[in-house]
Design a protein around this motif. Sequence first.
Motif, short mmCIF file in Angstrom:
data_model
loop_
_atom_site.label_atom_id
_atom_site.label_comp_id
_atom_site.label_asym_id
_atom_site.label_seq_id
_atom_site.Cartn_x
_atom_site.Cartn_y
_atom_site.Cartn_z
N PRO A 24 -78.77 -44.24 -36.91
CA PRO A 24 -79.34 -44.17 -36.01
C PRO A 24 -77.62 -44.69 -34.69
CG PRO A 24 -79.54 -46.06 -36.68
CD PRO A 24 -79.22 -45.17 -37.87
N THR A 25 -77.79 -43.87 -33.26
CA THR A 25 -76.05 -43.82 -32.88
C THR A 25 -76.62 -44.24 -31.46
OG1 THR A 25 -74.26 -42.81 -32.74
CG2 THR A 25 -76.34 -41.34 -33.02
N ARG A 26 -75.66 -44.58 -30.29
CA ARG A 26 -75.56 -44.34 -28.96
C ARG A 26 -74.59 -44.89 -28.42
NH1 ARG A 26 -77.31 -49.44 -25.11
NH2 ARG A 26 -77.35 -47.89 -23.73
N ASP A 112 -74.73 -47.26 -39.71
CA ASP A 112 -75.09 -48.10 -38.55
C ASP A 112 -73.54 -47.12 -38.32
OD1 ASP A 112 -76.80 -50.12 -38.65
OD2 ASP A 112 -75.13 -51.12 -38.37
N ASP A 113 -73.08 -46.28 -37.24
CA ASP A 113 -72.74 -45.79 -36.67
C ASP A 113 -71.14 -45.77 -36.17
OD1 ASP A 113 -73.22 -47.64 -34.45
OD2 ASP A 113 -74.03 -45.35 -33.16
N ASP A 114 -71.14 -47.15 -36.83
CA ASP A 114 -69.43 -47.44 -36.87
C ASP A 114 -69.25 -47.64 -38.50
OD1 ASP A 114 -71.39 -50.08 -36.67
OD2 ASP A 114 -70.35 -51.01 -35.53
N VAL A 115 -69.82 -47.40 -39.27
CA VAL A 115 -69.45 -47.63 -40.71
C VAL A 115 -68.69 -46.12 -41.72
CG1 VAL A 115 -69.96 -48.83 -42.84
CG2 VAL A 115 -71.30 -50.04 -40.87
N TRP A 116 -67.85 -46.91 -42.01
CA TRP A 116 -67.25 -45.67 -42.85
C TRP A 116 -67.43 -45.93 -44.33
CZ3 TRP A 116 -62.96 -45.60 -46.97
CH2 TRP A 116 -62.30 -43.82 -46.63
N LEU A 117 -67.81 -44.69 -45.43
CA LEU A 117 -68.05 -44.98 -46.80
C LEU A 117 -66.71 -44.63 -47.35
CD1 LEU A 117 -71.78 -45.14 -46.97
CD2 LEU A 117 -70.74 -47.25 -46.56
N THR A 269 -69.79 -53.28 -29.61
CA THR A 269 -71.11 -52.79 -29.46
C THR A 269 -72.01 -52.07 -28.93
OG1 THR A 269 -73.53 -54.09 -29.90
CG2 THR A 269 -71.40 -55.39 -28.51
N THR A 270 -72.63 -51.62 -28.56
CA THR A 270 -73.49 -50.62 -27.92
C THR A 270 -75.33 -50.96 -27.65
OG1 THR A 270 -74.19 -49.53 -29.60
CG2 THR A 270 -72.23 -48.64 -28.67
N VAL A 271 -74.79 -52.59 -27.95
CA VAL A 271 -76.55 -53.86 -28.12
C VAL A 271 -75.80 -54.67 -27.04
CG1 VAL A 271 -78.53 -54.68 -29.06
CG2 VAL A 271 -76.59 -52.14 -30.70
N THR A 272 -75.88 -54.67 -25.79
CA THR A 272 -75.87 -55.52 -24.99
C THR A 272 -76.30 -56.45 -24.27
OG1 THR A 272 -75.73 -54.43 -23.24
CG2 THR A 272 -73.61 -54.18 -23.89
N ASP A 273 -77.97 -56.54 -24.38
CA ASP A 273 -78.85 -56.50 -24.31
C ASP A 273 -79.43 -57.46 -25.85
OD1 ASP A 273 -79.13 -56.30 -22.05
OD2 ASP A 273 -79.66 -54.39 -22.11
N ARG A 274 -79.06 -58.13 -25.80
CA ARG A 274 -79.50 -59.34 -27.50
C ARG A 274 -80.69 -60.31 -27.18
NH1 ARG A 274 -75.97 -57.75 -31.60
NH2 ARG A 274 -74.95 -55.91 -31.11
N ASP A 275 -81.71 -59.99 -26.38
CA ASP A 275 -82.31 -61.51 -25.60
C ASP A 275 -83.02 -61.68 -26.72
OD1 ASP A 275 -81.25 -61.25 -23.14
OD2 ASP A 275 -82.88 -60.31 -22.21
#
Length: 288
Positions: A24-26, A112-117, A269-275
């Motif tokens: 998943p990416t954004r 995740d879209d911020d992980v290098w394997l 992070t691109t997930v800024t709304d974490r209510d």
Amino acid sequence: MNRPLDPGHPADFARDRLLDVLVPTRNRPAELAVTLSGLAAQNSPPGFGVVVSDQSDDGPSWAEPAAATMARVLRHQGHPVLLTRRLPRRGLAEHRAFLLEKSRARYVMFVDDDVWLEPGAPARMLTAIQRLGCGFVGNAVHGLSYADDVRPETHRHYEEWSGPPVAEQVRPGTPEWDRARIHPAANLLHITERLALGRDEWRAYKVSWIGGCVLYDRARLIAAGGFDFWPLLDARHQGEDVAAQLAVLERYGGAGILPSGAFHLESPTTVTDRDVEAWEVILADEGR
């Protein structure tokens, strides 16, 4: 200028395969390119599939030149690649549910879209889950900017499985829940260095949950509910992976794998709304 990128064909993912990697990416074209480059560097297993689902505010991240090139490299190597969009955004859990529906593979790896394997990491995880027979295995991510920040007080939460993992009910407020304290920063890297594992050696250890890179037995993930709980959640949530893994742990068990070949890019992070914490909602709904 590069030519338009073919998004691929869903029919390529309607057939049996050992492994599909789901990303998943954004709003992360550069990070996505790095993630895909890690997948392109893998020598095994042959022919794994890659599904990327984008929820960027503008054009899809996979259409940017660097990411598009890595998608083409993967195809050139013989890996089917499906590039999709999932809009409007309904939250992280719904996005993962959408990705999971695309695959018919025996195993699915959410990355995740911020992980290098590193090379060999997926193959090692596949070996582990096949030998252990559990519902999932994970590679917790290393933050290398913390490589000199040794936190020995967290190492006590590391406990290896002496045999195949067993089903566990892991809940907040228990010692089992505190296992997650070994995953931030570079804690797991320091534990791995202390173990001094030989070539091709790996260890399975007990977890509460793992973020960033998790390999599931797809049938068992679905049997435990997958991410189908997403309608219960406000779109502004996090912790959807925790909720899914708690359910799989309770039925089939799970494990972390050392060494971890997953490295966090440490981007904002691109997930800024974490209510909302998804796992809190799901556990409350279950009355536990």
